[in-house]
Write a protein that holds these residues in place. Structure first.
Motif, mmCIF file in Angstrom:
data_model
loop_
_atom_site.group_PDB
_atom_site.id
_atom_site.type_symbol
_atom_site.label_atom_id
_atom_site.label_comp_id
_atom_site.label_asym_id
_atom_site.label_seq_id
_atom_site.Cartn_x
_atom_site.Cartn_y
_atom_site.Cartn_z
ATOM 1 N N GLU A 217 -6.458 11.130 -4.128
ATOM 2 C CA GLU A 217 -6.813 12.095 -4.489
ATOM 3 C C GLU A 217 -7.380 12.795 -5.653
ATOM 4 O OE1 GLU A 217 -2.836 13.960 -3.410
ATOM 5 O OE2 GLU A 217 -3.029 14.256 -1.223
ATOM 6 N N ALA A 218 -7.211 11.909 -6.717
ATOM 7 C CA ALA A 218 -7.795 12.257 -7.579
ATOM 8 C C ALA A 218 -8.624 11.769 -8.032
ATOM 9 C CB ALA A 218 -7.039 11.590 -8.969
ATOM 10 N N ALA A 219 -9.017 10.687 -7.829
ATOM 11 C CA ALA A 219 -10.076 10.509 -7.688
ATOM 12 C C ALA A 219 -11.198 10.973 -6.357
ATOM 13 C CB ALA A 219 -10.308 8.919 -6.879
ATOM 14 N N TRP A 220 -11.171 11.613 -5.458
ATOM 15 C CA TRP A 220 -11.478 12.814 -4.699
ATOM 16 C C TRP A 220 -12.298 14.162 -5.733
ATOM 17 C CZ3 TRP A 220 -7.596 12.242 -0.024
ATOM 18 C CH2 TRP A 220 -7.624 11.103 0.764
ATOM 19 N N MET A 221 -11.271 14.332 -5.819
ATOM 20 C CA MET A 221 -11.375 15.519 -6.550
ATOM 21 C C MET A 221 -12.523 15.150 -7.997
ATOM 22 S SD MET A 221 -9.835 17.989 -5.669
ATOM 23 C CE MET A 221 -10.098 19.177 -7.001
ATOM 24 N N ASP A 222 -12.724 13.965 -8.326
ATOM 25 C CA ASP A 222 -13.534 13.187 -9.411
ATOM 26 C C ASP A 222 -15.223 13.140 -8.892
ATOM 27 O OD1 ASP A 222 -11.681 13.219 -11.513
ATOM 28 O OD2 ASP A 222 -11.160 11.591 -11.767
ATOM 29 N N GLY A 223 -15.146 13.217 -7.549
ATOM 30 C CA GLY A 223 -16.316 12.952 -6.657
ATOM 31 C C GLY A 223 -16.351 11.529 -5.970
ATOM 32 N N VAL B 216 -7.524 2.376 -4.843
ATOM 33 C CA VAL B 216 -6.026 1.957 -4.359
ATOM 34 C C VAL B 216 -6.537 0.371 -4.220
ATOM 35 C CG1 VAL B 216 -5.504 1.985 -1.811
ATOM 36 C CG2 VAL B 216 -5.618 3.955 -2.592
ATOM 37 N N LEU B 217 -7.586 -0.137 -3.887
ATOM 38 C CA LEU B 217 -7.668 -2.003 -3.998
ATOM 39 C C LEU B 217 -7.672 -2.693 -4.894
ATOM 40 C CD1 LEU B 217 -8.389 -3.832 -1.642
ATOM 41 C CD2 LEU B 217 -10.084 -3.450 -1.965
ATOM 42 N N TYR C 107 0.674 -1.390 0.071
ATOM 43 C CA TYR C 107 0.377 -0.279 -0.284
ATOM 44 C C TYR C 107 1.025 0.983 -0.114
ATOM 45 C CZ TYR C 107 -4.240 -2.345 0.891
ATOM 46 O OH TYR C 107 -5.537 -3.287 0.585
ATOM 47 N N ASP C 108 2.076 1.199 0.821
ATOM 48 C CA ASP C 108 3.012 2.175 0.499
ATOM 49 C C ASP C 108 3.555 2.464 -1.470
ATOM 50 O OD1 ASP C 108 2.457 2.657 3.333
ATOM 51 O OD2 ASP C 108 4.583 1.787 3.820
ATOM 52 N N SER C 109 3.596 1.237 -1.527
ATOM 53 C CA SER C 109 4.009 1.595 -2.824
ATOM 54 C C SER C 109 2.598 2.656 -3.685
ATOM 55 C CB SER C 109 4.299 0.767 -3.536
ATOM 56 O OG SER C 109 3.464 -0.223 -3.927
ATOM 57 N N ILE C 110 1.675 2.500 -3.606
ATOM 58 C CA ILE C 110 0.584 3.114 -4.319
ATOM 59 C C ILE C 110 0.856 4.640 -4.113
ATOM 60 C CG2 ILE C 110 -1.526 3.392 -5.044
ATOM 61 C CD1 ILE C 110 -2.254 0.387 -3.827
ATOM 62 N N PRO C 111 0.390 5.301 -5.141
ATOM 63 C CA PRO C 111 1.004 6.936 -4.802
ATOM 64 C C PRO C 111 -0.724 7.696 -4.361
ATOM 65 C CG PRO C 111 1.849 6.096 -6.755
ATOM 66 C CD PRO C 111 1.030 5.874 -6.025
ATOM 67 N N ILE C 112 -0.214 8.541 -3.302
ATOM 68 C CA ILE C 112 -1.195 8.425 -2.882
ATOM 69 C C ILE C 112 -2.766 10.078 -3.697
ATOM 70 C CG2 ILE C 112 -0.839 10.863 -1.863
ATOM 71 C CD1 ILE C 112 -3.497 9.287 0.009
ATOM 72 N N SER C 113 -1.277 10.288 -4.663
ATOM 73 C CA SER C 113 -2.368 10.952 -5.654
ATOM 74 C C SER C 113 -3.301 11.294 -6.029
ATOM 75 C CB SER C 113 -1.099 11.797 -6.350
ATOM 76 O OG SER C 113 -0.496 11.144 -6.686
ATOM 77 N N LEU C 114 -3.180 9.291 -6.531
ATOM 78 C CA LEU C 114 -3.882 8.549 -7.196
ATOM 79 C C LEU C 114 -5.370 7.989 -6.848
ATOM 80 C CD1 LEU C 114 -1.894 5.282 -8.915
ATOM 81 C CD2 LEU C 114 -3.234 7.680 -10.228
#
Length: 130
Positions: free
Chosen positions: A23-29, A40-41, A14-21
């Motif tokens: 955050e982009a999902a949150w920005m898309d709703g 993430v999953l 999970y640490d290898s997955i960037p948090i910005s991905l």
């Protein structure tokens, strides 16, 4: 017995997955849970499968726990049952090898069934702007 190893492996993945991905999902709703499930999953599926196979193999081949806690011949696991083929003066190697092949079949079938879900570099191009 595999919970600590599974937690360690999944935390590293999970640490290898960037948090910005996420955050982009949150920005898309997406909600927080929706972003976790959809981004993430889904990107952590190879890590989840690797951890599942590793934990299955640790539990499948566990000898020490079985030999300590099982007292009845009816409840023996395959590794403990394999030990019963070895006597002091003789060993029937044909039966030992047959049981070894039977012990190998479930992990090989599990890995071959889940092999198509493993991917290398799945999120390598996800952050094009960085």
């Amino acid at each position: 017995s595999t919970l600590s190893v599974a937690t360690w492996m999944m935390a590293a993945y999970y640490d290898s997955i960037p948090i910005s991905l996420e955050e982009a999902a949150w920005m898309d709703g997406c909600s927080v849970f929706g972003g976790f499930v959809r981004v993430v999953l889904r990107n952590a599926l190879p890590g989840v499968l690797s951890t599942a196979i590793f934990c299955f193999l640790l539990a499948w081949n566990d000898y020490l726990i079985s030999v300590v806690f099982l007292r009845s011949d009816v409840n023996y696991t395959l590794p403990v049952g394999l030990q019963t083929f070895f006597q002091q003066n003789s060993t029937n190697w044909g039966l030992v090898m047959a049981v070894a092949v039977v012990m190998m079949l479930p992990p090989v079938i599990l890995f071959s069934a889940l092999n198509r879900y493993f991917s290398v570099g799945g999120i390598g191009g996800a952050l094009a702007g960085r």
